[in-house]
Design an enzyme around this catalytic site. Sequence first.
Site, PDB file in Angstrom:
ATOM      1  N   ARG A 177       6.474  -4.699   0.939  1.00 47.40           N
ATOM      2  CA  ARG A 177       7.793  -4.154   1.281  1.00 47.40           C
ATOM      3  C   ARG A 177       8.946  -5.099   0.952  1.00 47.40           C
ATOM      4  O   ARG A 177       9.965  -5.127   1.647  1.00 47.40           O
ATOM      5  CB  ARG A 177       7.846  -3.756   2.768  1.00 47.40           C
ATOM      6  CG  ARG A 177       6.851  -2.702   3.171  1.00 47.40           C
ATOM      7  CD  ARG A 177       7.123  -1.365   2.490  1.00 47.40           C
ATOM      8  NE  ARG A 177       6.204  -0.346   2.927  1.00 47.40           N
ATOM      9  CZ  ARG A 177       5.079  -0.040   2.283  1.00 47.40           C
ATOM     10  NH1 ARG A 177       4.739  -0.668   1.170  1.00 47.40           N
ATOM     11  NH2 ARG A 177       4.292   0.907   2.737  1.00 47.40           N
ATOM     12  N   SER A 227       8.291   4.494   8.562  1.00 46.21           N
ATOM     13  CA  SER A 227       7.534   3.504   9.340  1.00 46.21           C
ATOM     14  C   SER A 227       8.501   2.519   9.984  1.00 46.21           C
ATOM     15  O   SER A 227       9.345   1.944   9.304  1.00 46.21           O
ATOM     16  CB  SER A 227       6.584   2.716   8.440  1.00 46.21           C
ATOM     17  OG  SER A 227       5.580   3.560   7.945  1.00 46.21           O
ATOM     18  N   GLU A 297       9.979  -2.949   9.835  1.00 43.98           N
ATOM     19  CA  GLU A 297      10.149  -2.506   8.445  1.00 43.98           C
ATOM     20  C   GLU A 297      11.523  -1.834   8.305  1.00 43.98           C
ATOM     21  O   GLU A 297      12.218  -2.002   7.306  1.00 43.98           O
ATOM     22  CB  GLU A 297       9.039  -1.520   8.049  1.00 43.98           C
ATOM     23  CG  GLU A 297       9.261  -0.969   6.641  1.00 43.98           C
ATOM     24  CD  GLU A 297       8.119  -0.126   6.101  1.00 43.98           C
ATOM     25  OE1 GLU A 297       6.946  -0.495   6.293  1.00 43.98           O
ATOM     26  OE2 GLU A 297       8.412   0.908   5.474  1.00 43.98           O
TER      27      GLU A 297
HETATM   28  N1  EPU Z   1      -3.721   5.353  13.217  1.00 48.44           N
HETATM   29  C1  EPU Z   1      -3.930   5.567  14.548  1.00 48.44           C
HETATM   30  N2  EPU Z   1      -2.942   6.099  15.292  1.00 48.44           N
HETATM   31  C2  EPU Z   1      -1.736   6.422  14.761  1.00 48.44           C
HETATM   32  C3  EPU Z   1      -1.509   6.190  13.393  1.00 48.44           C
HETATM   33  C4  EPU Z   1      -2.520   5.662  12.630  1.00 48.44           C
HETATM   34  O1  EPU Z   1      -4.998   5.282  15.067  1.00 48.44           O
HETATM   35  O2  EPU Z   1      -0.862   6.898  15.505  1.00 48.44           O
HETATM   36  C5  EPU Z   1      -4.821   4.808  12.401  1.00 48.44           C
HETATM   37  C6  EPU Z   1      -5.279   5.842  11.376  1.00 48.44           C
HETATM   38  O3  EPU Z   1      -6.243   6.691  11.924  1.00 48.44           O
HETATM   39  C7  EPU Z   1      -5.820   4.978  10.273  1.00 48.44           C
HETATM   40  C8  EPU Z   1      -4.975   3.705  10.356  1.00 48.44           C
HETATM   41  O4  EPU Z   1      -4.347   3.711  11.635  1.00 48.44           O
HETATM   42  O5  EPU Z   1      -7.157   4.634  10.538  1.00 48.44           O
HETATM   43  C9  EPU Z   1      -3.942   3.628   9.248  1.00 48.44           C
HETATM   44  O6  EPU Z   1      -3.060   4.744   9.381  1.00 48.44           O
HETATM   45  P1  EPU Z   1      -2.445   5.499   8.101  1.00 48.44           P
HETATM   46  O7  EPU Z   1      -3.534   5.854   7.167  1.00 48.44           O
HETATM   47  O8  EPU Z   1      -1.544   6.558   8.602  1.00 48.44           O
HETATM   48  O9  EPU Z   1      -1.640   4.416   7.356  1.00 48.44           O
HETATM   49  P2  EPU Z   1      -0.573   3.417   7.885  1.00 48.44           P
HETATM   50  O10 EPU Z   1      -1.092   2.047   7.671  1.00 48.44           O
HETATM   51  O11 EPU Z   1      -0.087   3.747   9.248  1.00 48.44           O
HETATM   52  C10 EPU Z   1       0.695   3.094   5.618  1.00 48.44           C
HETATM   53  C11 EPU Z   1       2.135   2.873   5.275  1.00 48.44           C
HETATM   54  C12 EPU Z   1       2.834   4.196   5.024  1.00 48.44           C
HETATM   55  C13 EPU Z   1       2.100   4.978   3.958  1.00 48.44           C
HETATM   56  C14 EPU Z   1       0.648   5.180   4.428  1.00 48.44           C
HETATM   57  C15 EPU Z   1      -0.191   5.878   3.392  1.00 48.44           C
HETATM   58  C16 EPU Z   1       3.153   0.938   6.343  1.00 48.44           C
HETATM   59  C17 EPU Z   1       3.818   0.416   7.566  1.00 48.44           C
HETATM   60  N3  EPU Z   1       2.794   2.225   6.405  1.00 48.44           N
HETATM   61  O12 EPU Z   1       0.651   3.739   6.881  1.00 48.44           O
HETATM   62  O13 EPU Z   1       4.101   3.885   4.511  1.00 48.44           O
HETATM   63  O14 EPU Z   1       2.712   6.227   3.762  1.00 48.44           O
HETATM   64  O15 EPU Z   1       0.038   3.877   4.660  1.00 48.44           O
HETATM   65  O16 EPU Z   1      -0.462   5.038   2.340  1.00 48.44           O
HETATM   66  O17 EPU Z   1       3.007   0.219   5.379  1.00 48.44           O
HETATM   67  C18 EPU Z   1       6.353   3.451   5.062  1.00 48.44           C
HETATM   68  O18 EPU Z   1       6.181   2.301   4.662  1.00 48.44           O
HETATM   69  O19 EPU Z   1       7.496   3.867   5.482  1.00 48.44           O
HETATM   70  C19 EPU Z   1       5.234   4.360   5.106  1.00 48.44           C
HETATM   71  C20 EPU Z   1       5.325   5.551   5.678  1.00 48.44           C
END
Ligand code: EPU
Length: 302
Positions: A177, A227, A297
């Site tokens: 980021r 995020s 972020e």
């Molecule tokens: N999870 C939970 N509870 C929640 C949310 C997530 O248990 O409320 C668990 C999910 O089940 C999964 C893990 O956490 O096992 C990761 O969650 P997810 O796949 O939704 O990905 P993330 O790490 O939360 C990141 C990026 C997103 C991007 C997604 C998809 C960051 C902070 N977030 O989310 O980016 O869209 O991966 O690649 O880097 C952004 O940066 O604004 C953003 C939305």
Amino acid sequence: MDQHCKNILQTAVSEKILWDYPLKSFTTFRIGGPAAAIVRVKDAAELQRVLQFIADYALPWRVIGKGSNLLVDDSGFQGVVLILTGGFADITWKGVENRILEAGAGCSNWIVTAFCIQHGLSGFEFCAGIPGTIGGTVTMNAGAWGASIGEILESVDVMTAEGMGRYTADILEFSYRKTSGLPEQGVITAARLHLKTDTREHVKKRCEDLLKKRKTAQPAGLPNGGSVFKNPEGDSAGRLIDSCGLKGLRIGNAQVSEKHANFIINRGGATASDVTALIARIQERVRVETGVQLELEVRFLC
Ligand code: EPU
């Protein structure tokens, strides 16, 4: 800004400047007080004049794209907010030979995605659904699904008060980021991306699949700023916040999303202070319960 300054600034651009105008309608959070001036700039000549003016008068300023990932203070911003429009939203495919797509910084990721589908261009699919402009995406090295924009960037054009410069990706540094190596007092005006050709159907299918995944995991509908926290190394901010039982936690009209705990939703009329109080509460609970200090972020404008 006194009337004399206002007059000079207005002569630099063709579109009517919005004075003391609420920023909430320019952010995806739908939160934020007024900016002293919101200046829509349509080409390089206008931008150069505005940057020169800002430098001459030493005014605070910021460029905003789609206002995603941005929390504007309730008292607003006593400076100049720049929005790139017009020619800054152009897209050109430089042909099969060099496989470079050039997109103006004011182009939304939606528009670039649609262009890629229409012309059968592959490599940008991961950006489908990231609610920002190319300028914001490059600034933040935004990404999803294990990819980020730095990986497909060929070069970036940046305008400063001194003029335009081109920065090739090999002299930039891309981290989670964050893109480093661009002039701090500059405005990204365009980016060139390395893409491949593919069939329209394949590109469309990949975009649709990722959009579907995003829709299942992330809130849509109610205003939010994307995020809120960066993922800590090797973990997910959403998972950590969820594990502390914070989904649904509400301060004023700001609420931790029930769908994805790393999103804060504006339930209607939320203020920036509601959001910052909720952010502080989340950070405190996660720190106490897991030992992890969550880093923001979302960026602030105040
Ligand atoms: N999870 C939970 N509870 C929640 C949310 C997530 O248990 O409320 C668990 C999910 O089940 C999964 C893990 O956490 O096992 C990761 O969650 P997810 O796949 O939704 O990905 P993330 O790490 O939360 C990141 C990026 C997103 C991007 C997604 C998809 C960051 C902070 N977030 O989310 O980016 O869209 O991966 O690649 O880097 C952004 O940066 O604004 C953003 C939305």
